[in-house]
Design a protein around this motif. Structure first.
Motif, short mmCIF file in Angstrom:
data_model
loop_
_atom_site.label_atom_id
_atom_site.label_comp_id
_atom_site.label_asym_id
_atom_site.label_seq_id
_atom_site.Cartn_x
_atom_site.Cartn_y
_atom_site.Cartn_z
N LEU A 164 2.78 -10.54 14.49
CA LEU A 164 2.15 -9.39 15.08
C LEU A 164 2.80 -7.94 14.76
CD1 LEU A 164 1.80 -11.00 18.55
CD2 LEU A 164 0.29 -11.30 16.69
N GLU A 165 1.76 -6.94 14.78
CA GLU A 165 2.41 -5.60 15.22
C GLU A 165 1.69 -4.99 16.01
OE1 GLU A 165 1.42 -4.23 10.89
OE2 GLU A 165 -0.85 -4.14 11.56
N GLU A 166 2.09 -3.71 16.27
CA GLU A 166 1.45 -2.94 17.37
C GLU A 166 0.03 -2.53 16.69
OE1 GLU A 166 3.97 0.54 18.20
OE2 GLU A 166 5.09 -0.50 19.53
N SER A 167 -0.93 -2.66 17.74
CA SER A 167 -2.42 -2.39 17.28
C SER A 167 -2.32 -0.54 16.94
CB SER A 167 -3.04 -2.53 18.41
OG SER A 167 -2.74 -1.79 19.77
N LEU A 168 -3.48 -0.23 16.22
CA LEU A 168 -3.41 0.71 15.98
C LEU A 168 -4.53 1.71 16.70
CD1 LEU A 168 -4.05 0.37 12.03
CD2 LEU A 168 -1.93 0.86 13.17
N PRO A 169 -4.20 2.85 16.99
CA PRO A 169 -5.11 3.47 17.87
C PRO A 169 -6.29 4.01 16.82
CG PRO A 169 -3.22 4.96 17.05
CD PRO A 169 -2.99 3.68 16.72
N PRO A 170 -7.40 4.14 17.76
CA PRO A 170 -8.82 4.60 16.98
C PRO A 170 -8.50 6.12 16.57
CG PRO A 170 -9.16 4.33 19.40
CD PRO A 170 -7.68 3.73 19.27
N ARG A 179 0.18 4.43 22.89
CA ARG A 179 1.44 3.72 23.23
C ARG A 179 1.64 3.71 24.64
NH1 ARG A 179 0.67 1.43 19.47
NH2 ARG A 179 0.62 -0.31 20.85
N VAL A 180 1.36 4.90 25.29
CA VAL A 180 1.68 4.85 26.87
C VAL A 180 0.77 3.97 27.45
CG1 VAL A 180 1.75 6.47 28.87
CG2 VAL A 180 2.71 7.25 26.64
N ASP A 183 1.89 0.23 26.87
CA ASP A 183 3.27 -0.35 27.00
C ASP A 183 3.51 -0.99 28.16
OD1 ASP A 183 6.04 -0.08 26.31
OD2 ASP A 183 6.33 1.49 28.17
N GLY A 184 4.43 -2.19 27.87
CA GLY A 184 4.41 -3.41 28.80
C GLY A 184 3.49 -4.35 29.11
N GLN A 185 2.03 -3.79 28.35
CA GLN A 185 0.97 -4.60 28.88
C GLN A 185 1.07 -6.25 27.95
OE1 GLN A 185 -1.49 -3.88 31.11
NE2 GLN A 185 -0.03 -2.42 31.75
N PRO A 186 0.70 -7.28 28.61
CA PRO A 186 0.72 -8.37 27.64
C PRO A 186 -0.39 -8.64 26.67
CG PRO A 186 -0.32 -8.61 29.92
CD PRO A 186 0.15 -7.32 30.10
N VAL A 187 -0.12 -9.46 25.95
CA VAL A 187 -0.93 -9.62 24.79
C VAL A 187 -1.99 -10.60 25.31
CG1 VAL A 187 -1.41 -10.48 22.42
CG2 VAL A 187 0.61 -9.09 22.95
N ARG A 188 -3.20 -10.43 25.40
CA ARG A 188 -4.17 -11.29 25.77
C ARG A 188 -4.82 -12.21 24.48
NH1 ARG A 188 -8.57 -9.25 28.40
NH2 ARG A 188 -8.52 -10.63 30.08
#
Length: 218
Positions: A164-170, A179-180, A183-188
């Motif tokens: 996995l990698e951090e998702s890309l902002p549109p 990112r804010v 931040d700290g949110q679960p992966v669904r």
């Protein structure tokens, strides 16, 4: 008064008996038809009850055979943008194997509508991974958008490991605010499973992302 011969009397009696016999026969036929109809209705109800009970039993067995997974997501290192998803097939023991296990990244559950002119289109919104992480595209055959890991067979006790990698902002969102936001949110996740002889299962998971365990000092 004219004399009535025995022949006439016998003819009249015979005719009367014929009418009575016909009435009795008609009554018997009607009773037989009603009996047959009631029997058919009873048989139909019995068949419906048997089918219903069989369906209940199939549903119970399907539920009892629902695959059980342990799913964890761990960062490769504290503060890194990459993580590892581990999915382990733990049961039930009677299931033994799955023909296909497919993993999909779900969105955050909110509705993301199309904006006014100049704002994101429906296609752009659909292509965005609305959540903290995505699958690394191309790794383990993950799709180019990072949403789907194609189906693989899995035996009891086996595991699938996905990068996995951090998702890309549109394009219309700043990276810092993105990112804010997550931040700290679960992966669904959706986990879809198939096994011959069973209806497919679709399972949902909300998985917290944790840091790797640190070795305790000696």
């Amino acid at each position: 008064m004219a004399d009535v011969s025995w022949t006439d009397i016998l003819s009249a009696v015979s005719a009367g008996l014929g009418v009575i016999t016909a009435a009795i026969a008609l009554g018997i036929a009607r009773t037989a038809n009603r009996t047959a109809s009631l029997a058919n209705q009873a048989a139909g109800r019995a068949n419906a009850t048997a089918d219903s009970m069989a369906q209940v039993e199939r549903d119970r067995w399907q539920y009892e055979m629902t695959p059980q997974f342990d799913v964890t997501i761990t960062r490769l290192a504290p503060g890194t943008s990459q993580a590892s998803l581990m999915l382990t097939f733990e049961g039930p023991a009677a299931l033994e194997r799955l023909d296909e296990v497919e993993i999909e990244i779900r969105n955050d559950g909110y509705t993301h509508g199309v904006g006014l002119a100049g704002e994101p289109t429906g296609q752009q919104i659909a292509e965005t991974i609305w959540g903290p992480y995505r699958l690394v595209p191309g790794v383990d055959d993950a799709t180019n958008d990072g949403r789907l890991s194609p189906a693989k067979p899995l035996e009891l006790g086996g595991w699938l490991k996905r990068a996995l990698e951090e998702s890309l902002p549109p394009p219309w969102t700043e990276r810092a605010s993105w990112r804010v936001r997550y931040d700290g949110q679960p992966v669904r996740l959706w986990v879809r499973c198939r096994r011959e002889g069973y209806r497919p299962w679709t399972l949902t998971y909300n998985v917290e992302v944790t840091n790797p365990a640190q070795d305790s000092p000696a």
